[in-house]
Design an enzyme around this catalytic site. Structure first.
Site, PDB file in Angstrom:
ATOM      1  N   GLY A  88      37.996  38.593  46.419  1.00 30.54           N
ATOM      2  CA  GLY A  88      37.602  38.059  45.118  1.00 30.54           C
ATOM      3  C   GLY A  88      37.160  36.605  45.218  1.00 30.54           C
ATOM      4  O   GLY A  88      37.166  36.001  46.295  1.00 30.54           O
TER       5      GLY A  88
ATOM      6  N   GLU B 113      36.156  48.343  50.058  1.00 34.73           N
ATOM      7  CA  GLU B 113      35.603  48.310  51.413  1.00 34.73           C
ATOM      8  C   GLU B 113      34.221  47.667  51.461  1.00 34.73           C
ATOM      9  O   GLU B 113      33.863  47.017  52.452  1.00 34.73           O
ATOM     10  CB  GLU B 113      35.527  49.723  52.010  1.00 34.73           C
TER      11      GLU B 113
ATOM     12  N   VAL C  88      47.479  47.103  46.404  1.00 37.04           N
ATOM     13  CA  VAL C  88      48.823  46.606  46.094  1.00 37.04           C
ATOM     14  C   VAL C  88      49.686  47.687  45.441  1.00 37.04           C
ATOM     15  O   VAL C  88      50.907  47.534  45.340  1.00 37.04           O
ATOM     16  CB  VAL C  88      48.784  45.345  45.198  1.00 37.04           C
TER      17      VAL C  88
ATOM     18  N   LEU D 182      49.182  34.319  41.593  1.00 37.04           N
ATOM     19  CA  LEU D 182      48.232  33.764  40.633  1.00 37.04           C
ATOM     20  C   LEU D 182      48.466  34.358  39.249  1.00 37.04           C
ATOM     21  O   LEU D 182      48.611  35.580  39.106  1.00 37.04           O
ATOM     22  CB  LEU D 182      46.789  34.047  41.060  1.00 37.04           C
TER      23      LEU D 182
ATOM     24  N   LYS E 101      46.147  33.699  29.863  1.00 36.12           N
ATOM     25  CA  LYS E 101      46.342  34.848  28.977  1.00 36.12           C
ATOM     26  C   LYS E 101      47.752  35.422  29.056  1.00 36.12           C
ATOM     27  O   LYS E 101      48.146  36.251  28.239  1.00 36.12           O
ATOM     28  CB  LYS E 101      45.289  35.919  29.285  1.00 36.12           C
TER      29      LYS E 101
ATOM     30  N   THR F   3      30.950  35.362  21.123  1.00 34.98           N
ATOM     31  CA  THR F   3      31.955  36.174  20.433  1.00 34.98           C
ATOM     32  C   THR F   3      32.417  35.508  19.134  1.00 34.98           C
ATOM     33  O   THR F   3      32.502  36.153  18.094  1.00 34.98           O
ATOM     34  CB  THR F   3      33.174  36.423  21.342  1.00 34.98           C
TER      35      THR F   3
END
Length: 337
Positions: free
Chosen positions: A15, A42, A67, A128, A132, A196
């Site tokens: 990521g 992958e 995980v 991490l 939120k 938004t």
């Protein structure tokens, strides 16, 4: 924290933050013993391996795994010193429509990481989190709050193991996968930007700032802290102006699970929150180390009762001009209006 001759594993290593951590580690600690990139994608691993060929980066290992798979994690952590847990299902609206999948990754996955670390000889674990997770109203935030609680509580079940678990919590990462800035840059070709809510605000941190926090926690955590950075906020309308000043901003309504403003510390957290200078830290209610010594070592100052930290009431704000400069520096060096 010197990572020379240390072995590190990053879950979700393909990521945005995982790649930024990888770059920093190799640039700063070229003699790192091993760096394991653990992820389930992958294709992302294949692409990242082109950037980090083993002949030039002999310490790197690409380990496909999820995980959700506890046994695979235990195998991957064999001989690992430090674990950075960055794997998560993070898209708010997707979590709302796929709740069980979000729970499996963000909650069960957190438990599996903790278990695997306790089963092996891992010494430091940094998980991490996200803004939120603070007073959550969506499932993603609720699962990350649960994850935070699991990692904090893990310090109480470690027995005589030499291991410390801590958490870093921060706001929107500028330019990360799925974030608003790359989205707006792409959408401006359509002649309008979908907003938004015109009053929406968010915290802002760069990928390098996120990496700094992780390395700070690895070095300084005593176990159980939730580290929170002091970072600026931005108005979503200012982001739109920075990217496309002459294009219509079209209000489309808040998506499922979204907040108007994000928080990182609530007034209820204030009773356990300390100011460390560059960061705040929320301490666990049950400590397994001496608080007075902690305060002395870090010159920690208790925040006032009722203190809260949210993006709508921040003292520091990005401007249209500062956002443009940051976009060019951290997101797209070729960015032009």
């Amino acid at each position: 924290m010197n990572l020379t001759n240390k072995s590190i594993l990053i879950t979700g290593g393909t990521g945005s933050l995982g790649k930024a951590l990888t770059e920093r580690i190799f640039n700063t600690y070229p003699n790192v013993k091993r760096l394991v990139i653990f992820s389930r994608d992958e294709q992302k691993q294949f692409l990242m391996a082109q950037e980090y060929p083993v002949d030039k980066f002999p310490a790197i290992r690409f380990f496909i795994g999820d995980v959700r798979d506890r046994e695979r994690l235990i195998r991957a952590m064999d001989g690992i010193d430090y674990v950075i847990h960055a794997a998560a299902m993070k898209h708010v609206h997707l979590a709302e429509y796929n709740p069980s999948e979000c729970v499996k990754t963000n909650v069960n996955g957190a438990e599996n990481v903790i278990h695997a670390c306790l089963e092996t000889n891992v010494k430091r674990v940094v998980a991490l989190s996200t803004d939120k997770a603070c007073a959550p109203i969506n499932l993603y935030g609720a699962t990350k709050l649960t994850s935070d609680k699991l990692f904090v509580a893990a310090n109480g079940i470690k027995g005589n193991r030499d291991i410390r678990f801590s958490v870093v919590r921060y706001g929107n990462v500028m330019g990360s996968n799925g974030s608003v800035i790359p989205f707006f840059i792409k959408k401006r070709a359509e002649g309008f930007l979908p907003i938004t809510d015109l009053n929406m605000t968010r915290f802002n941190i760069s990928l390098s700032g996120g990496v700094d926090m992780v390395l700070h926690a690895l070095k300084h955590a005593w176990g159980g802290e939730i580290f929170v950075p002091k970072i600026p906020s931005y108005k979503i309308t200012d982001v739109a102006k920075a990217i496309a000043p002459n294009i219509e901003q079209r209000e489309v309504g808040i998506r499922p699970g979204e907040k108007l403003h994000e928080a990182m510390i609530t007034s209820s957290d204030s009773y356990n929150t300390y100011d460390l200078g560059k960061y705040y830290t929320i301490l666990p209610t049950v400590l397994n180390w001496d608080l007075d010594e902690f305060i002395k070592v870090f010159d920690a100052k208790k925040v006032p009762e009722g203190f809260r930290y949210n993006s709508g009431e921040n003292d520091e704000w990005e401007t249209v001009e500062s956002l443009r400069a940051l976009i060019k520096e951290h997101v797209d060096s070729n960015f032009t209006l």
